[in-house]
Scaffold this motif. Structure first.
Motif, PDB file in Angstrom:
ATOM      1  N   THR A 130       0.768  -1.183   0.035  1.00 64.37           N
ATOM      2  CA  THR A 130       0.092   0.067   0.024  1.00 64.37           C
ATOM      3  C   THR A 130       0.860   1.125   0.018  1.00 64.37           C
ATOM      4  OG1 THR A 130      -1.886   1.003   0.956  1.00 64.37           O
ATOM      5  CG2 THR A 130      -0.079   0.230   2.534  1.00 64.37           C
ATOM      6  N   LEU A 131       0.278   2.395   0.041  1.00 69.83           N
ATOM      7  CA  LEU A 131       0.992   3.705   0.342  1.00 69.83           C
ATOM      8  C   LEU A 131       0.508   4.359   1.407  1.00 69.83           C
ATOM      9  CD1 LEU A 131       0.120   4.857  -3.460  1.00 69.83           C
ATOM     10  CD2 LEU A 131       2.381   3.742  -2.590  1.00 69.83           C
ATOM     11  N   THR A 132       1.450   5.137   2.050  1.00 66.85           N
ATOM     12  CA  THR A 132       1.052   5.996   3.222  1.00 66.85           C
ATOM     13  C   THR A 132      -0.334   6.750   2.762  1.00 66.85           C
ATOM     14  OG1 THR A 132       2.406   7.845   2.702  1.00 66.85           O
ATOM     15  CG2 THR A 132       3.353   6.182   4.297  1.00 66.85           C
ATOM     16  N   ALA A 133      -0.568   7.190   1.741  1.00 70.36           N
ATOM     17  CA  ALA A 133      -1.935   8.068   1.223  1.00 70.36           C
ATOM     18  C   ALA A 133      -2.340   7.614  -0.140  1.00 70.36           C
ATOM     19  CB  ALA A 133      -1.601   9.532   1.246  1.00 70.36           C
ATOM     20  N   PRO A 134      -3.526   7.264  -0.422  1.00 71.85           N
ATOM     21  CA  PRO A 134      -3.815   6.706  -1.805  1.00 71.85           C
ATOM     22  C   PRO A 134      -3.706   7.775  -2.945  1.00 71.85           C
ATOM     23  CG  PRO A 134      -5.500   6.322   0.083  1.00 71.85           C
ATOM     24  CD  PRO A 134      -4.646   7.286   0.440  1.00 71.85           C
ATOM     25  N   ALA A 135      -3.497   8.906  -2.645  1.00 65.35           N
ATOM     26  CA  ALA A 135      -3.157  10.102  -3.733  1.00 65.35           C
ATOM     27  C   ALA A 135      -1.832  10.361  -3.950  1.00 65.35           C
ATOM     28  CB  ALA A 135      -4.046  11.031  -3.561  1.00 65.35           C
ATOM     29  N   CYS A 136      -0.822   9.498  -3.257  1.00 65.92           N
ATOM     30  CA  CYS A 136       0.653   9.711  -3.395  1.00 65.92           C
ATOM     31  C   CYS A 136       0.898   9.687  -5.113  1.00 65.92           C
ATOM     32  CB  CYS A 136       1.352   8.550  -2.661  1.00 65.92           C
ATOM     33  SG  CYS A 136       3.012   8.774  -2.869  1.00 65.92           S
ATOM     34  N   GLY A 137       1.535  10.524  -5.263  1.00 63.57           N
ATOM     35  CA  GLY A 137       2.152  10.843  -6.761  1.00 63.57           C
ATOM     36  C   GLY A 137       3.067   9.680  -7.209  1.00 63.57           C
ATOM     37  N   MET A 138       3.929   9.424  -6.054  1.00 66.11           N
ATOM     38  CA  MET A 138       4.814   8.396  -6.250  1.00 66.11           C
ATOM     39  C   MET A 138       4.533   6.671  -6.064  1.00 66.11           C
ATOM     40  SD  MET A 138       7.617  10.157  -6.816  1.00 66.11           S
ATOM     41  CE  MET A 138       8.966   9.161  -6.721  1.00 66.11           C
ATOM     42  N   ASN A 170      -1.852   2.891   8.485  1.00 68.25           N
ATOM     43  CA  ASN A 170      -1.847   3.997   9.446  1.00 68.25           C
ATOM     44  C   ASN A 170      -0.693   3.835  10.302  1.00 68.25           C
ATOM     45  OD1 ASN A 170      -2.198   2.026  12.022  1.00 68.25           O
ATOM     46  ND2 ASN A 170      -4.115   1.451  10.788  1.00 68.25           N
ATOM     47  N   ARG A 171      -0.159   4.721  10.918  1.00 68.69           N
ATOM     48  CA  ARG A 171       1.304   4.754  11.494  1.00 68.69           C
ATOM     49  C   ARG A 171       1.331   3.526  12.420  1.00 68.69           C
ATOM     50  NH1 ARG A 171       0.347   9.679  15.563  1.00 68.69           N
ATOM     51  NH2 ARG A 171      -0.752   8.692  17.292  1.00 68.69           N
ATOM     52  N   ASN A 172       0.285   2.793  13.018  1.00 72.15           N
ATOM     53  CA  ASN A 172       0.705   1.403  13.770  1.00 72.15           C
ATOM     54  C   ASN A 172       1.146   0.449  12.966  1.00 72.15           C
ATOM     55  OD1 ASN A 172      -0.223   2.939  16.278  1.00 72.15           O
ATOM     56  ND2 ASN A 172      -2.409   2.387  15.586  1.00 72.15           N
ATOM     57  N   MET A 173       1.224   0.677  11.594  1.00 75.14           N
ATOM     58  CA  MET A 173       1.703  -0.400  10.963  1.00 75.14           C
ATOM     59  C   MET A 173       3.233  -0.329  10.724  1.00 75.14           C
ATOM     60  SD  MET A 173      -1.088  -0.455   7.901  1.00 75.14           S
ATOM     61  CE  MET A 173      -2.769  -1.407   8.062  1.00 75.14           C
ATOM     62  N   MET A 174       3.937   0.761  11.111  1.00 74.96           N
ATOM     63  CA  MET A 174       5.267   0.980  11.208  1.00 74.96           C
ATOM     64  C   MET A 174       5.915   0.135  12.332  1.00 74.96           C
ATOM     65  SD  MET A 174       4.940   5.115  10.678  1.00 74.96           S
ATOM     66  CE  MET A 174       6.788   5.357  10.692  1.00 74.96           C
ATOM     67  N   SER A 175       7.341  -0.158  11.978  1.00 79.45           N
ATOM     68  CA  SER A 175       8.043  -0.575  12.813  1.00 79.45           C
ATOM     69  C   SER A 175       8.398   0.138  13.905  1.00 79.45           C
ATOM     70  CB  SER A 175       9.259  -1.181  12.351  1.00 79.45           C
ATOM     71  OG  SER A 175      10.050  -0.049  11.940  1.00 79.45           O
ATOM     72  N   GLU A 176       8.508  -0.099  15.002  1.00 79.93           N
ATOM     73  CA  GLU A 176       8.703   0.591  16.289  1.00 79.93           C
ATOM     74  C   GLU A 176       9.896   1.631  15.904  1.00 79.93           C
ATOM     75  OE1 GLU A 176      10.478   0.273  21.027  1.00 79.93           O
ATOM     76  OE2 GLU A 176       9.147  -1.458  19.953  1.00 79.93           O
TER      77      GLU A 176
END
Length: 185
Positions: A130-138, A170-176
């Protein structure tokens, strides 16, 4: 964007780059001057005339850098060895604006290895990310980077990278470690 510690660079040849964050492919002409703001995973983010551009590892010579070394696997490597290399390669994929790899950002939901249905002795890697935001241009650039880096692995004939938005990131998916680095507790 850049700081006093950013490394200055001069493009030695015309170079195809990607405008960040829009994701547009453009060419920077030889003689362009800028600063490296990020050098992670074999690619470079360069600040030139008020814009950020991503330089692919294969074009590192355009800014006086070495291209990444080819990947190697031991003769007769099993799926487990390939899977380890798959995850190592995924950790070399970075958003050009965020100095954290896509695995630690929590963008990769699944990576699986299968026998290639049409090529004996070759493998196919399937990734859901996925992406951090669906509209991410990258988004297309990140998907392409993941695909290209996985297809550099010996015996991987094809990488199928599916971009999904369920569940939403969401940010909870990030590693610690990633949450600590970004201050997102």
């Amino acid at each position: 964007m850049y700081s006093r510690s950013s490394e200055p660079v001069r493009f030695e040849r015309d170079c195809a780059v990607v405008l960040v964050p829009q994701g547009e492919q453009v060419t920077l002409p030889a003689g362009s001057v800028g600063y490296i703001t990020q050098a992670l995973g074999g690619s470079y983010t360069v600040f030139v005339e008020g814009n950020l551009f991503r330089v692919a590892g294969r074009d590192a010579d355009a800014i006086g850098k070495e291209a990444p070394e080819p990947l190697e696997l031991p003769e007769g490597a099993d799926d487990e060895a390939v899977e380890q290399l798959v995850w190592r390669q995924l950790r070399t994929c970075f958003d050009p604006e965020i100095p954290i790899n896509v695995v630690d950002l929590g963008l990769v939901y699944e990576a699986s290895i299968h026998e290639h249905p049409e090529k004996a002795g070759e493998r196919r890697v399937e990734v859901r990310m996925t992406l951090t935001a669906p509209a991410c241009g990258m988004g297309d650039i990140l998907v392409s980077d993941v695909r290209d880096k996985l297809e550099m692995i010996p015996t991987v004939a094809e990488a199928d990278v599916e971009l999904v938005f369920d569940p939403p990131w969401n940010r909870n998916m990030m590693s610690e470690a990633a949450r600590l680095e970004t201050g997102m507790f």
